[in-house]
Design an enzyme around this catalytic site. Structure first.
Site, PDB file in Angstrom:
ATOM      1  N   LYS A  21      20.671  10.588  41.324  1.00  0.00           N
ATOM      2  CA  LYS A  21      20.001  10.767  43.027  1.00  0.00           C
ATOM      3  C   LYS A  21      18.888  11.019  42.851  1.00  0.00           C
ATOM      4  O   LYS A  21      17.998  10.040  42.992  1.00  0.00           O
ATOM      5  CB  LYS A  21      19.876  12.337  43.649  1.00  0.00           C
ATOM      6  CG  LYS A  21      19.380  12.906  44.303  1.00  0.00           C
ATOM      7  CD  LYS A  21      19.163  11.661  45.166  1.00  0.00           C
ATOM      8  CE  LYS A  21      18.829  12.131  46.256  1.00  0.00           C
ATOM      9  NZ  LYS A  21      19.193  11.561  48.432  1.00  0.00           N
ATOM     10  N   ASN A  29      14.571   2.946  46.612  1.00  0.00           N
ATOM     11  CA  ASN A  29      13.620   3.515  47.771  1.00  0.00           C
ATOM     12  C   ASN A  29      12.353   2.560  48.252  1.00  0.00           C
ATOM     13  O   ASN A  29      11.570   2.309  48.567  1.00  0.00           O
ATOM     14  CB  ASN A  29      13.536   4.879  47.913  1.00  0.00           C
ATOM     15  CG  ASN A  29      13.701   5.773  49.115  1.00  0.00           C
ATOM     16  OD1 ASN A  29      14.158   5.534  50.631  1.00  0.00           O
ATOM     17  ND2 ASN A  29      14.654   6.706  48.287  1.00  0.00           N
ATOM     18  N   SER A  90      16.053   6.174  53.036  1.00  0.00           N
ATOM     19  CA  SER A  90      15.651   6.940  53.948  1.00  0.00           C
ATOM     20  C   SER A  90      14.356   6.461  53.826  1.00  0.00           C
ATOM     21  O   SER A  90      13.404   6.640  55.154  1.00  0.00           O
ATOM     22  CB  SER A  90      15.400   8.072  53.441  1.00  0.00           C
ATOM     23  OG  SER A  90      14.797   8.041  51.525  1.00  0.00           O
ATOM     24  N   GLU A 102       6.166   9.865  51.433  1.00  0.00           N
ATOM     25  CA  GLU A 102       6.830  10.303  50.846  1.00  0.00           C
ATOM     26  C   GLU A 102       6.951  10.119  49.401  1.00  0.00           C
ATOM     27  O   GLU A 102       8.212  10.482  49.038  1.00  0.00           O
ATOM     28  CB  GLU A 102       7.834  11.675  51.393  1.00  0.00           C
ATOM     29  CG  GLU A 102       7.196  12.073  52.071  1.00  0.00           C
ATOM     30  CD  GLU A 102       7.941  13.486  52.971  1.00  0.00           C
ATOM     31  OE1 GLU A 102       9.591  13.325  52.687  1.00  0.00           O
ATOM     32  OE2 GLU A 102       8.105  13.975  54.127  1.00  0.00           O
TER      33      GLU A 102
END
Length: 138
Positions: A21, A29, A90, A102
């Protein structure tokens, strides 16, 4: 969980699975935010796939040095990403919605782990430097 229809295999080394992950999130990302592309669009670019493979290779080396060798080869992880071609990562969704990115925890985590492992991650460092500047301009 299996009786309820969930795929929930018993694994020998549970500590290695969180690396999947973390590595996937870090790589996909960052590239998605920098390119504004879906997984499929990224997967259609041989140059971006080479970049992702280098990033994953560096991150896999860190994971392995710290006792968490990813249990799935990067080629399988890349194939899984291609199976969801319309998916927007995301962090890209956050960018499109004007939300703060983030990225700090990703940057801080890989740098700390890399330092503990005594390894260098030049490809990751370069891509995350670009991501940091992109996030500061958002």
């Amino acid at each position: 969980m299996i009786a309820a229809g969930f795929d929930s295999p018993v694994v020998d080394n549970i500590r290695s699975w969180p690396w999947i992950k973390m590595i996937s999130s870090m790589c996909w990302n960052a590239v998605a935010v920098l390119t504004l592309a879906t997984r499929g669009e990224i997967s259609d670019s041989p140059e971006l796939l080479r970049l992702l493979r280098r990033m994953m290779s560096e991150a896999d080396a860190v994971a392995t040095a710290l006792g968490g060798a990813p249990p799935i080869a990067s080629s399988e992880r890349m194939a899984a990403a291609r199976a969801a071609p319309h998916h927007k990562m995301s962090m890209l969704q956050d960018l499109e919605r004007g939300r703060p990115l983030e990225y700090e925890v990703i940057v801080d985590s890989i740098q700390a782990m890399r330092d503990v492992a005594g390894l260098e991650t030049p490809t990751i460092d370069g891509v995350l430097a670009l991501l940091k500047l992109r996030a500061q301009r958002t």
